[in-house]
Scaffold this motif. Structure first.
Motif, PDB file in Angstrom:
ATOM      1  N   ALA A   9       0.845  -1.196   0.000  1.00 23.62           N
ATOM      2  CA  ALA A   9       0.000   0.000   0.000  1.00 23.62           C
ATOM      3  C   ALA A   9       0.880   1.246   0.000  1.00 23.62           C
ATOM      4  O   ALA A   9       1.780   1.386   0.833  1.00 23.62           O
ATOM      5  N   VAL A  10       0.645   2.154  -0.953  1.00 15.50           N
ATOM      6  CA  VAL A  10       1.437   3.387  -1.085  1.00 15.50           C
ATOM      7  C   VAL A  10       0.514   4.521  -1.526  1.00 15.50           C
ATOM      8  O   VAL A  10      -0.622   4.296  -1.915  1.00 15.50           O
ATOM      9  N   ASN A  11       1.039   5.762  -1.488  1.00 11.23           N
ATOM     10  CA  ASN A  11       0.259   6.881  -2.019  1.00 11.23           C
ATOM     11  C   ASN A  11       0.725   7.211  -3.434  1.00 11.23           C
ATOM     12  O   ASN A  11       1.713   6.667  -3.930  1.00 11.23           O
ATOM     13  N   ASP A  12      -0.008   8.127  -4.082  1.00  8.65           N
ATOM     14  CA  ASP A  12       0.260   8.399  -5.485  1.00  8.65           C
ATOM     15  C   ASP A  12       1.623   9.041  -5.734  1.00  8.65           C
ATOM     16  O   ASP A  12       2.151   8.966  -6.841  1.00  8.65           O
ATOM     17  N   ALA A  13       2.228   9.644  -4.709  1.00  4.17           N
ATOM     18  CA  ALA A  13       3.514  10.328  -4.895  1.00  4.17           C
ATOM     19  C   ALA A  13       4.652   9.359  -5.179  1.00  4.17           C
ATOM     20  O   ALA A  13       5.660   9.738  -5.766  1.00  4.17           O
ATOM     21  N   VAL A  14       4.487   8.104  -4.786  1.00  4.30           N
ATOM     22  CA  VAL A  14       5.605   7.178  -4.881  1.00  4.30           C
ATOM     23  C   VAL A  14       5.262   5.902  -5.641  1.00  4.30           C
ATOM     24  O   VAL A  14       6.156   5.118  -5.957  1.00  4.30           O
ATOM     25  N   ALA A  15       3.997   5.681  -5.975  1.00  8.97           N
ATOM     26  CA  ALA A  15       3.581   4.399  -6.544  1.00  8.97           C
ATOM     27  C   ALA A  15       4.346   4.043  -7.819  1.00  8.97           C
ATOM     28  O   ALA A  15       4.870   2.929  -7.956  1.00  8.97           O
ATOM     29  N   GLU A  16       4.426   4.963  -8.770  1.00 12.63           N
ATOM     30  CA  GLU A  16       5.093   4.653 -10.029  1.00 12.63           C
ATOM     31  C   GLU A  16       6.586   4.431  -9.838  1.00 12.63           C
ATOM     32  O   GLU A  16       7.174   3.524 -10.440  1.00 12.63           O
ATOM     33  N   ARG A  17       7.221   5.254  -9.001  1.00 16.83           N
ATOM     34  CA  ARG A  17       8.650   5.079  -8.754  1.00 16.83           C
ATOM     35  C   ARG A  17       8.938   3.740  -8.088  1.00 16.83           C
ATOM     36  O   ARG A  17       9.912   3.057  -8.421  1.00 16.83           O
ATOM     37  N   LEU A  18       8.086   3.349  -7.151  1.00 22.51           N
ATOM     38  CA  LEU A  18       8.290   2.079  -6.470  1.00 22.51           C
ATOM     39  C   LEU A  18       8.106   0.915  -7.437  1.00 22.51           C
ATOM     40  O   LEU A  18       8.892  -0.048  -7.424  1.00 22.51           O
ATOM     41  N   ALA A  19       7.078   0.973  -8.279  1.00 22.70           N
ATOM     42  CA  ALA A  19       6.867  -0.098  -9.252  1.00 22.70           C
ATOM     43  C   ALA A  19       8.062  -0.238 -10.181  1.00 22.70           C
ATOM     44  O   ALA A  19       8.517  -1.352 -10.474  1.00 22.70           O
ATOM     45  N   ASP A  20       8.587   0.896 -10.650  1.00 21.76           N
ATOM     46  CA  ASP A  20       9.775   0.857 -11.516  1.00 21.76           C
ATOM     47  C   ASP A  20      10.977   0.276 -10.779  1.00 21.76           C
ATOM     48  O   ASP A  20      11.735  -0.544 -11.337  1.00 21.76           O
ATOM     49  N   ALA A  21      11.167   0.688  -9.524  1.00 19.86           N
ATOM     50  CA  ALA A  21      12.316   0.210  -8.750  1.00 19.86           C
ATOM     51  C   ALA A  21      12.209  -1.291  -8.489  1.00 19.86           C
ATOM     52  O   ALA A  21      13.219  -2.017  -8.529  1.00 19.86           O
ATOM     53  N   LEU A  22      11.018  -1.790  -8.228  1.00 16.13           N
ATOM     54  CA  LEU A  22      10.835  -3.222  -8.026  1.00 16.13           C
ATOM     55  C   LEU A  22      11.244  -4.007  -9.269  1.00 16.13           C
ATOM     56  O   LEU A  22      11.898  -5.057  -9.176  1.00 16.13           O
ATOM     57  N   MET A  23      10.860  -3.506 -10.429  1.00 11.40           N
ATOM     58  CA  MET A  23      11.245  -4.177 -11.673  1.00 11.40           C
ATOM     59  C   MET A  23      12.755  -4.153 -11.863  1.00 11.40           C
ATOM     60  O   MET A  23      13.364  -5.156 -12.268  1.00 11.40           O
ATOM     61  N   GLU A  24      13.370  -3.021 -11.563  1.00 11.37           N
ATOM     62  CA  GLU A  24      14.820  -2.903 -11.722  1.00 11.37           C
ATOM     63  C   GLU A  24      15.584  -3.860 -10.807  1.00 11.37           C
ATOM     64  O   GLU A  24      16.662  -4.342 -11.149  1.00 11.37           O
TER      65      GLU A  24
END
Length: 295
Positions: A9-24
């Motif tokens: 669970a995250v807020n909109d400020a970090v969701a996309e960055r976290l998803a990208d970092a998980l893939m990396e």
């Protein structure tokens, strides 16, 4: 092989960055969903022609997939640290090995729209060889015929097209309405969508159905008017696009509007009544279709 599916669970400020970092850092996939999906607090996000696009939900969940033996916790912690997050909580579910393609296909059967019109996924045989069959597979672009608004528009095309008309499908999604119009006898069909993915999907679907339709982003739509204009979008863009859609309809031509709720019929009828003689609405499962003739 089984898989680990983690939900963060995250807020909109970090969701996309976290998803990208998980893939990396080694996740097999990472997707973002509304944290309140399926509840009364679910938040619709969309980008329709003429409307600003919301990018992401305010409260989101990042769903990441890992291999059976991956150290999911380590990957999540590294990705979180990279995004400036401290200790981050997550839930893990084990997904057993399955034939995901077969499982997905099993959820989509042929859909009968009318006595003569069917929508059939490519892995099914046409239920009625004498019917008009649209071959359409579920994909990233909206529109497979399962939603009432799409069915209402398809039924109108099936019953009202006489043959040879020029048709504009505004907000084409998968291209289903433009493709159906051609298979039902329209002389030409043009589709418009704000999403490049939808344009690609529409072109692919037209090729799959052996019809020649043209699809454009809004700024690329050539000048001209049409015998039939179909707009299966939502009430807000329909409010804003009335004058433009009317200008694209020939005098004596027909307009078909859907994507609006039963309680929005009166307002939209009044707006479009400035240019069209509006016919009684057709309602299905709380969704409405309006149609009319341009004066």
């Amino acid at each position: 092989m089984s898989y680990q599916q983690t939900t963060i669970a995250v807020n909109d400020a970090v969701a996309e960055r976290l998803a990208d970092a998980l893939m990396e850092h080694g996740a097999l996939s990472a997707a973002i969903e509304d944290a309140y999906a399926g509840t009364e607090n679910e938040q619709a996000i969309f980008g329709e022609p003429g409307m600003p696009t919301e990018q992401i939900w305010q409260q989101s969940k990042v769903i990441a997939l890992f291999g059976e033996h991956d150290d999911a916790a380590a990957v999540i912690n590294r990705a979180a640290a990279e995004c400036g997050l401290g200790g981050i909580g997550f839930e893990t579910e084990i997904l057993p090995e399955q034939d995901w393609v077969r499982l997905t296909q099993a959820q989509f059967d042929p859909i009968q729209i009318s006595d003569r019109l069917w929508i059939t996924p490519s892995w099914h045989d046409a239920p009625d060889g004498n019917a008009v069959n649209l071959q359409l597979d579920p994909g990233l672009a909206f529109g497979t015929g399962s939603h009432p608004t799409t069915r209402l528009c398809l039924q109108w095309l099936d019953s009202e097209l006489k043959g040879g008309e020029s048709v504009l499908d505004y907000g084409c999604g998968s291209g289903i309405l433009a493709i159906a119009a051609l298979k039902l006898g329209a002389g030409s069909a043009t589709g418009v969508d704000i999403d490049e993915q939808a344009i690609r999907a529409s072109n692919d679907n037209a090729a799959q159905n052996n019809v020649q339709a043209r699809f454009f982003l809004p700024d690329g739509l050539p000048a001209g008017q049409f015998d039939v204009v179909v707009a299966n979008i939502l009430a807000n863009p329909l409010r804003m696009l009335g004058e433009m859609l009317a200008a694209r309809t020939k005098q004596g031509g027909r307009i078909v509007l859907s994507g609006l709720l039963d309680e929005q019929v009166e307002e939209l009828s009044e707006i479009y009544g400035q240019w069209f003689d509006i016919e009684p609405a057709q309602i299905e499962e709380g969704w409405a279709r309006l149609s009319g003739v341009k004066r």
